[in-house]
Design a protein around this motif. Structure first.
Motif, PDB file in Angstrom:
ATOM      1  N   PHE A  78      26.518  -2.229 -17.707  1.00 44.29           N
ATOM      2  CA  PHE A  78      27.607  -3.020 -18.289  1.00 44.29           C
ATOM      3  C   PHE A  78      27.072  -4.108 -19.208  1.00 44.29           C
ATOM      4  O   PHE A  78      27.657  -4.405 -20.242  1.00 44.29           O
ATOM      5  N   HIS A  79      25.964  -4.732 -18.808  1.00 41.46           N
ATOM      6  CA  HIS A  79      25.521  -5.928 -19.524  1.00 41.46           C
ATOM      7  C   HIS A  79      24.731  -5.650 -20.796  1.00 41.46           C
ATOM      8  O   HIS A  79      24.667  -6.526 -21.669  1.00 41.46           O
ATOM      9  N   PHE A  80      24.148  -4.469 -20.963  1.00 42.47           N
ATOM     10  CA  PHE A  80      23.542  -4.166 -22.264  1.00 42.47           C
ATOM     11  C   PHE A  80      24.615  -4.114 -23.354  1.00 42.47           C
ATOM     12  O   PHE A  80      24.468  -4.776 -24.384  1.00 42.47           O
ATOM     13  N   GLY A 105       7.549  -7.605 -13.776  1.00 44.91           N
ATOM     14  CA  GLY A 105       6.668  -6.461 -13.592  1.00 44.91           C
ATOM     15  C   GLY A 105       7.052  -5.278 -14.456  1.00 44.91           C
ATOM     16  O   GLY A 105       8.198  -5.135 -14.887  1.00 44.91           O
ATOM     17  N   TYR A 106       6.056  -4.441 -14.691  1.00 48.19           N
ATOM     18  CA  TYR A 106       6.262  -3.267 -15.524  1.00 48.19           C
ATOM     19  C   TYR A 106       7.312  -2.321 -14.954  1.00 48.19           C
ATOM     20  O   TYR A 106       8.152  -1.832 -15.704  1.00 48.19           O
ATOM     21  N   PRO A 107       7.304  -2.032 -13.638  1.00 47.23           N
ATOM     22  CA  PRO A 107       8.310  -1.096 -13.117  1.00 47.23           C
ATOM     23  C   PRO A 107       9.751  -1.562 -13.377  1.00 47.23           C
ATOM     24  O   PRO A 107      10.610  -0.749 -13.723  1.00 47.23           O
ATOM     25  N   ALA A 108      10.022  -2.838 -13.225  1.00 44.73           N
ATOM     26  CA  ALA A 108      11.368  -3.350 -13.477  1.00 44.73           C
ATOM     27  C   ALA A 108      11.721  -3.213 -14.950  1.00 44.73           C
ATOM     28  O   ALA A 108      12.845  -2.826 -15.299  1.00 44.73           O
ATOM     29  N   ALA A 109      10.764  -3.522 -15.835  1.00 49.62           N
ATOM     30  CA  ALA A 109      11.012  -3.403 -17.272  1.00 49.62           C
ATOM     31  C   ALA A 109      11.203  -1.941 -17.672  1.00 49.62           C
ATOM     32  O   ALA A 109      12.065  -1.623 -18.498  1.00 49.62           O
ATOM     33  N   ALA A 110      10.425  -1.041 -17.078  1.00 45.04           N
ATOM     34  CA  ALA A 110      10.564   0.383 -17.386  1.00 45.04           C
ATOM     35  C   ALA A 110      11.926   0.908 -16.938  1.00 45.04           C
ATOM     36  O   ALA A 110      12.559   1.699 -17.645  1.00 45.04           O
ATOM     37  N   THR A 111      12.389   0.459 -15.786  1.00 46.69           N
ATOM     38  CA  THR A 111      13.718   0.844 -15.318  1.00 46.69           C
ATOM     39  C   THR A 111      14.775   0.355 -16.298  1.00 46.69           C
ATOM     40  O   THR A 111      15.694   1.100 -16.664  1.00 46.69           O
ATOM     41  N   ALA A 112      14.660  -0.889 -16.751  1.00 52.66           N
ATOM     42  CA  ALA A 112      15.616  -1.444 -17.716  1.00 52.66           C
ATOM     43  C   ALA A 112      15.572  -0.670 -19.029  1.00 52.66           C
ATOM     44  O   ALA A 112      16.614  -0.401 -19.628  1.00 52.66           O
ATOM     45  N   ARG A 113      14.372  -0.319 -19.477  1.00 55.60           N
ATOM     46  CA  ARG A 113      14.251   0.483 -20.701  1.00 55.60           C
ATOM     47  C   ARG A 113      15.009   1.796 -20.561  1.00 55.60           C
ATOM     48  O   ARG A 113      15.737   2.208 -21.461  1.00 55.60           O
ATOM     49  N   ASN A 114      14.860   2.451 -19.417  1.00 57.02           N
ATOM     50  CA  ASN A 114      15.546   3.726 -19.190  1.00 57.02           C
ATOM     51  C   ASN A 114      17.059   3.568 -19.225  1.00 57.02           C
ATOM     52  O   ASN A 114      17.768   4.394 -19.809  1.00 57.02           O
ATOM     53  N   GLU A 118      19.770   5.029 -22.081  1.00 56.85           N
ATOM     54  CA  GLU A 118      20.958   5.799 -21.676  1.00 56.85           C
ATOM     55  C   GLU A 118      22.237   5.182 -22.245  1.00 56.85           C
ATOM     56  O   GLU A 118      23.072   5.879 -22.809  1.00 56.85           O
ATOM     57  N   VAL A 119      22.359   3.869 -22.105  1.00 54.27           N
ATOM     58  CA  VAL A 119      23.608   3.193 -22.435  1.00 54.27           C
ATOM     59  C   VAL A 119      23.741   2.876 -23.926  1.00 54.27           C
ATOM     60  O   VAL A 119      24.844   2.919 -24.474  1.00 54.27           O
TER      61      VAL A 119
END
Length: 123
Positions: A78-80, A105-114, A118-119
């Motif tokens: 929703f927020h993007f 951390g990288y994992p959190a940023a990678a999840t956000a990138r994904n 998508e959005v």
């Protein structure tokens, strides 16, 4: 001054047009924990997003950082788009994601990138 519910609904409808009907006064649907949406409308959009200390663009920056750190993928969906509507560019959203590698951390940023891919595809 309008009550938090009215203010929250106005902000929500402005930032996410068409998601709920214009005449809606609640987000309840009769399901499990159906008050959660109303709590968000009242306390987050009504009480926080309407405060005078930050503009919506700045609030979007802060919100994205927090949601990335929390790996809150459902909320990021929703927020993007809200961030775009509030004046952030795709490039700035990318920079928030990159910046969060150092703090969340990288994992959190990678999840956000994904989620962003998508959005925001085609934005």
């Amino acid at each position: 001054m309008a009550d938090p519910r009215t203010q929250g609904l106005d902000v929500f409808k402005d930032m996410l047009p068409g998601l709920i009907p214009d005449d809606a006064t609640t987000l309840r649907d009769g399901g499990v924990a159906d008050e959660l949406g109303d709590l968000g409308i009242d306390h987050v959009f009504g009480a926080l997003w309407t405060r005078p200390g930050l503009d919506r663009r700045s609030r979007s920056l802060v919100t994205l950082g927090a949601l990335i750190a929390l790996r809150a993928t459902d909320e990021l969906k929703f927020h993007f788009p809200i961030a775009l509507r509030n004046g952030l560019s795709i490039k700035e959203i990318e920079e928030v994601i990159y910046h969060m590698t150092g703090y969340a951390g990288y994992p959190a940023a990678a999840t956000a990138r994904n989620v962003a891919r998508e959005v925001l595809a085609g934005s």
